[in-house]
Write a protein that holds these residues in place. Structure first.
Motif, PDB file in Angstrom:
ATOM      1  N   GLY A  52       4.903 -10.080  -6.375  1.00 34.00           N
ATOM      2  CA  GLY A  52       4.371  -8.960  -7.135  1.00 34.00           C
ATOM      3  C   GLY A  52       4.536  -7.602  -6.507  1.00 34.00           C
ATOM      4  N   LEU A  53       4.749  -7.519  -5.209  1.00 33.73           N
ATOM      5  CA  LEU A  53       4.795  -6.223  -4.531  1.00 33.73           C
ATOM      6  C   LEU A  53       6.129  -6.028  -3.822  1.00 33.73           C
ATOM      7  N   PRO A  54       6.589  -4.783  -3.708  1.00 30.32           N
ATOM      8  CA  PRO A  54       7.826  -4.521  -2.962  1.00 30.32           C
ATOM      9  C   PRO A  54       7.585  -4.625  -1.456  1.00 30.32           C
ATOM     10  N   LYS A  55       8.668  -4.772  -0.737  1.00 27.97           N
ATOM     11  CA  LYS A  55       8.551  -4.854   0.715  1.00 27.97           C
ATOM     12  C   LYS A  55       8.057  -3.522   1.265  1.00 27.97           C
ATOM     13  N   GLY A  56       7.236  -3.604   2.301  1.00 29.77           N
ATOM     14  CA  GLY A  56       6.644  -2.411   2.879  1.00 29.77           C
ATOM     15  C   GLY A  56       5.295  -2.079   2.311  1.00 29.77           C
ATOM     16  N   ALA A  57       4.955  -2.675   1.152  1.00 28.25           N
ATOM     17  CA  ALA A  57       3.645  -2.411   0.558  1.00 28.25           C
ATOM     18  C   ALA A  57       2.597  -3.395   1.028  1.00 28.25           C
ATOM     19  N   TYR A  58       3.000  -4.376   1.836  1.00 35.60           N
ATOM     20  CA  TYR A  58       2.064  -5.383   2.315  1.00 35.60           C
ATOM     21  C   TYR A  58       2.526  -5.858   3.691  1.00 35.60           C
ATOM     22  N   GLU A  59       1.648  -6.584   4.344  1.00 37.88           N
ATOM     23  CA  GLU A  59       1.998  -7.168   5.643  1.00 37.88           C
ATOM     24  C   GLU A  59       1.088  -8.353   5.885  1.00 37.88           C
ATOM     25  N   PHE A  60       1.666  -9.445   6.385  1.00 34.14           N
ATOM     26  CA  PHE A  60       0.905 -10.648   6.678  1.00 34.14           C
ATOM     27  C   PHE A  60       0.505 -10.638   8.160  1.00 34.14           C
ATOM     28  N   GLN A  61      -0.697 -11.149   8.420  1.00 38.98           N
ATOM     29  CA  GLN A  61      -1.240 -11.220   9.780  1.00 38.98           C
ATOM     30  C   GLN A  61      -1.243  -9.842  10.438  1.00 38.98           C
ATOM     31  N   PHE A  62      -1.697  -8.840   9.690  1.00 40.47           N
ATOM     32  CA  PHE A  62      -1.789  -7.469  10.207  1.00 40.47           C
ATOM     33  C   PHE A  62      -2.985  -7.354  11.155  1.00 40.47           C
ATOM     34  N   THR A  63      -2.766  -6.686  12.259  1.00 37.32           N
ATOM     35  CA  THR A  63      -3.831  -6.560  13.268  1.00 37.32           C
ATOM     36  C   THR A  63      -4.592  -5.260  13.050  1.00 37.32           C
ATOM     37  N   LEU A  64      -5.903  -5.363  12.871  1.00 34.17           N
ATOM     38  CA  LEU A  64      -6.752  -4.191  12.703  1.00 34.17           C
ATOM     39  C   LEU A  64      -7.114  -3.612  14.067  1.00 34.17           C
ATOM     40  N   SER A  65      -7.763  -2.471  14.028  1.00 36.88           N
ATOM     41  CA  SER A  65      -8.161  -1.829  15.287  1.00 36.88           C
ATOM     42  C   SER A  65      -9.192  -2.640  16.043  1.00 36.88           C
ATOM     43  N   THR A  66      -9.907  -3.494  15.314  1.00 37.63           N
ATOM     44  CA  THR A  66     -10.911  -4.355  15.953  1.00 37.63           C
ATOM     45  C   THR A  66     -10.290  -5.597  16.558  1.00 37.63           C
ATOM     46  N   GLY A  67      -8.980  -5.768  16.372  1.00 37.54           N
ATOM     47  CA  GLY A  67      -8.313  -6.957  16.884  1.00 37.54           C
ATOM     48  C   GLY A  67      -8.318  -8.123  15.928  1.00 37.54           C
ATOM     49  N   LYS A  68      -8.970  -7.984  14.797  1.00 32.89           N
ATOM     50  CA  LYS A  68      -9.003  -9.050  13.794  1.00 32.89           C
ATOM     51  C   LYS A  68      -7.709  -9.022  12.978  1.00 32.89           C
ATOM     52  N   ARG A  69      -7.322 -10.198  12.547  1.00 34.65           N
ATOM     53  CA  ARG A  69      -6.047 -10.333  11.819  1.00 34.65           C
ATOM     54  C   ARG A  69      -6.303 -11.066  10.501  1.00 34.65           C
ATOM     55  N   PRO A  70      -6.441 -10.352   9.404  1.00 31.01           N
ATOM     56  CA  PRO A  70      -6.567 -11.021   8.086  1.00 31.01           C
ATOM     57  C   PRO A  70      -5.247 -11.663   7.685  1.00 31.01           C
TER      58      PRO A  70
END
Length: 398
Positions: free
Chosen positions: A172-190
């Motif tokens: 549904g989304l173009p490349k660059g509009a999403y990312e898997f296992q992105f690391t937040l500033s808190t170190g958590k990875r959704p």
């Protein structure tokens, strides 16, 4: 001759008397013979006549017999011909009937053969479909078994949910509009983040409370159902709390996160039977979504990104519109010039047609001149008529 030959009683018989007597006797014998012959001839004539009559009767009877035989022979021939004709007709009718029966039998056999072949072909196709269905069923059984084995393991179940979520997002989304296992500033990875126009990511995390749902379905008594319901409510609220604590970072992420439930049936069970859990999740700013709802959310996000790109490109679009207006003005000027050229060309064509009409009229007047009635010489007449033929010089434009 007068000598006595013998004595007949007292009467002497001489030779002459004997001769005379012998002659008389012979004559009597001849007369008798003649009488006998005459009688026998009359009887023979009667017999001959009777025989002739009989012969005529026989001939008539024979002719009748021959005529009857001829008639019988004619009738026999006629009957023979009639029988031959009837036999030929019967043979022809029999042959036609045999041909018709043979043709019908052939058509029936051909039709039966065609129907049989079609039935066999349809049977083969259905057998092929059955074989394919059996193969698909076998494959499906293997896949169900594999899926059951996969879903039995918690880690495999999590990987299954994440893979399904990734497939929906990538479609549904173009490349660059999403990312898997992105690391937040808190170190958590959704599991996944979607970058919205304000550049704050929307976190999506996949959770699959299958064990509690299975326990609820397997419950038989009210106590088992109560315990399974408590367990399912606790598991879902734990997932909601984890997502709200880990993936809702003020000023960095969006104010709302999505909890992806990979199964439509599990989501429907939670949404229909646990409304309090859904409301608590809303208040915790966590929205539960099924695969179909995630697809809808992805489409909405895509439209939001498209609108944002259009707003960013508004100045460029306005500049291009102004340039388009300038190009349209130049096009109008060029069209007006072309229209003027067309008007000049039309005027020239009109003048040419006027000149052609005048030339045609003068040619007609030349054809109407008659030179044969004049007594003047031909040369002077032509010279004198020159002024009439060409009264004036053609001006430009005529």
């Amino acid at each position: 001759m007068n000598e006595i030959i013998f004595m007949l009683g007292d009467w002497p018989v001489r030779g002459m008397d004997a001769l005379i007597g012998f002659g008389v006797l012979v004559l009597i014998l001849l007369v008798l013979i003649a009488v006998v012959i005459a009688r026998s001839g009359r009887r023979g004539a009667e017999l001959a006549m009777a025989q002739a009559i009989r012969a005529d009767e026989l001939e008539e009877r024979l002719a009748q017999v021959l005529h009857a035989q001829a008639e019988a022979s004619g009738r026999v021939d006629a009957m023979t011909q009639a029988l031959a004709g009837r036999q030929a007709e019967m043979a022809r009718a029999v042959n036609e009937r045999l041909d018709s029966v043979t043709h019908r039998v052939g058509q029936s056999m051909e039709h039966s053969t065609r129907n049989t072949m079609e039935s066999l072909r349809a049977l083969h196709e259905r057998l092929g479909i059955i074989d394919s269905a059996h193969k698909n069923l076998t494959d499906l059984t293997t896949q169900v078994t594999t899926l059951r084995d996969v879903l039995a393991n918690k880690q495999s179940r999590g990987a299954f949910g994440q893979a399904r979520m990734e497939a929906i997002v990538q479609d549904g989304l173009p490349k660059g509009a999403y990312e898997f296992q992105f690391t937040l500033s808190t170190g958590k990875r959704p599991d996944c983040v979607v970058f919205l126009p304000d550049q704050r990511p929307l976190c999506i995390d996949a959770k699959f409370p299958l064990e509690a749902m299975t326990a609820l379905h397997d419950a038989r008594t009210d106590e088992e159902k109560r315990l399974a319901t408590q367990r399912l409510r606790a598991d879902v609220m734990k997932h909601v709390s984890d997502i709200a604590e880990k993936y809702l970072v003020t000023g960095e992420t969006q104010e709302m996160a999505l909890m992806f439930v990979p199964s439509e049936s599990v989501y429907a069970e939670i949404h229909d039977g646990f409304d309090d859990v859904i409301q608590k999740a809303y208040r915790a700013k966590v929205v539960l979504v099924s695969p179909s709802l995630l697809m809808l959310a992805i489409q909405v996000m895509q439209q939001i990104m498209k609108d944002a790109r259009m707003r960013d490109a508004a100045d460029q679009i306005q500049t291009e519109v102004i340039k388009l207006g300038d190009d349209l003005g130049r096009l109008r000027e060029r069209v007006l010039k072309l229209q003027k050229h067309f008007a000049d060309a039309n005027e020239d064509v009109r003048q040419i047609l006027i000149s052609a009409d005048k030339i045609e009229k003068r040619a007609g007047r030349i054809e109407e001149l008659d030179f044969s009635k004049s007594d003047a010489p031909e040369g002077p007449r032509l010279v004198a008529g020159a002024g009439e033929l060409f009264p004036r010089k053609l001006q430009a434009g005529e």
